[in-house]
Design an enzyme around this catalytic site. Sequence first.
Site, PDB file in Angstrom:
ATOM      1  N   PRO A  56      -1.460  -1.398   4.209  1.00  0.00           N
ATOM      2  CA  PRO A  56      -0.861  -0.167   4.738  1.00  0.00           C
ATOM      3  C   PRO A  56      -1.392   1.118   4.108  1.00  0.00           C
ATOM      4  O   PRO A  56      -0.671   1.841   3.419  1.00  0.00           O
ATOM      5  CB  PRO A  56       0.628  -0.365   4.443  1.00  0.00           C
ATOM      6  CG  PRO A  56       0.642  -1.182   3.197  1.00  0.00           C
ATOM      7  CD  PRO A  56      -0.533  -2.127   3.316  1.00  0.00           C
ATOM      8  N   CYS A  57      -2.673   1.421   4.367  1.00  0.00           N
ATOM      9  CA  CYS A  57      -3.255   2.642   3.805  1.00  0.00           C
ATOM     10  C   CYS A  57      -2.636   3.894   4.432  1.00  0.00           C
ATOM     11  O   CYS A  57      -2.824   4.995   3.913  1.00  0.00           O
ATOM     12  CB  CYS A  57      -4.769   2.644   3.974  1.00  0.00           C
ATOM     13  SG  CYS A  57      -5.331   2.484   5.673  1.00  0.00           S
ATOM     14  N   HIS A  58      -1.879   3.725   5.520  1.00  0.00           N
ATOM     15  CA  HIS A  58      -1.192   4.884   6.110  1.00  0.00           C
ATOM     16  C   HIS A  58      -0.081   5.403   5.194  1.00  0.00           C
ATOM     17  O   HIS A  58       0.393   6.524   5.383  1.00  0.00           O
ATOM     18  CB  HIS A  58      -0.613   4.517   7.484  1.00  0.00           C
ATOM     19  CG  HIS A  58       0.387   3.406   7.455  1.00  0.00           C
ATOM     20  ND1 HIS A  58       0.026   2.080   7.458  1.00  0.00           N
ATOM     21  CD2 HIS A  58       1.745   3.419   7.417  1.00  0.00           C
ATOM     22  CE1 HIS A  58       1.111   1.322   7.432  1.00  0.00           C
ATOM     23  NE2 HIS A  58       2.168   2.109   7.405  1.00  0.00           N
TER      24      HIS A  58
END
Length: 317
Positions: A280-282
């Site tokens: 989840p780089c968001h």
Amino acid sequence: MREFSMVARRPVEVLESDASSSARPGTARSHRLDAVQRACRYIERKMAAEDDAGDPGPVTLAELGRACAVSPWHLQRLFKQAMGVTPRQYADACRVNRLKSGLQQGDGVAAATYGAGFGSASRVYERAPQALGMTPASYAKGGEGADIAYATAPSPLGRVLVAATPKGVCFVSIGKADAPLIEALNEEFPAARRIRKDNPALSTALAAILAHLEGRAPHIDLPLDIQATAFQQRVWEELRRIPLGETLTYGEIAGRLGQPTAARAVGRACATNPVAVVIPCHRACGADGSLTGYRWGKGVKQELLTREAAKVDIHRK
């Protein structure tokens, strides 16, 4: 498979960017960055000398400290803070890059192995899965031989594509239409033996990702087949520890890794993440809380965060 590597480019660019943007001549920060730059270039020069004099052996901390006029242990600490890796790991990365360059230029596995300074072919083959993502022979052919299946489906954020090798998921992308997603997959693995659509083979992975995007599953637990440097791996693991509905700045993530000056390197590790949502780089944002960039678009990033925050609020009520 292709390696997703922070060190594919010259790592000292991190330092040069920092020095030009935030360090003034004569400041302590500038001196620290200068010391690390000198260390990087010393390592590179010594490895380049192998071409004429054979393998001169590893660069020791004591040798590096003398060359940079800095205490070895102090230099080790400065180097890791600035680069995210130790001098030895940096040298290893440079050596792997030399190996890749030799393989790509058609030198042959044996010539590229010894040309990069590896003492034996066995050392290369032991490290190949992590360093190259495949055997040296396969890498020399541009990844020829990879067998990748993919599936697409509608999701709350648009079309989603999930691709996998027999070992695990290797690519997840989100977009407006299938064609650009498939094109991006082919660009990511240009020399794969076969890239084919196979919805039944990807049914489990696709269902897990859709369940998460639809808010029915807070976590995604899937086997992955992606390659990373040691630093990228640490960043991606830290991203997966961020709770649903929360965010951290790149600097905060760097701090959690014990490398508070590595915010830019954290940002690059996020940008090279090949599996949207699964890693989840968001949930990483700028120092002021801004969304900054996102491989699949800021609109998708905002929608992901909004949905996650709403899901957390529902459970709190």
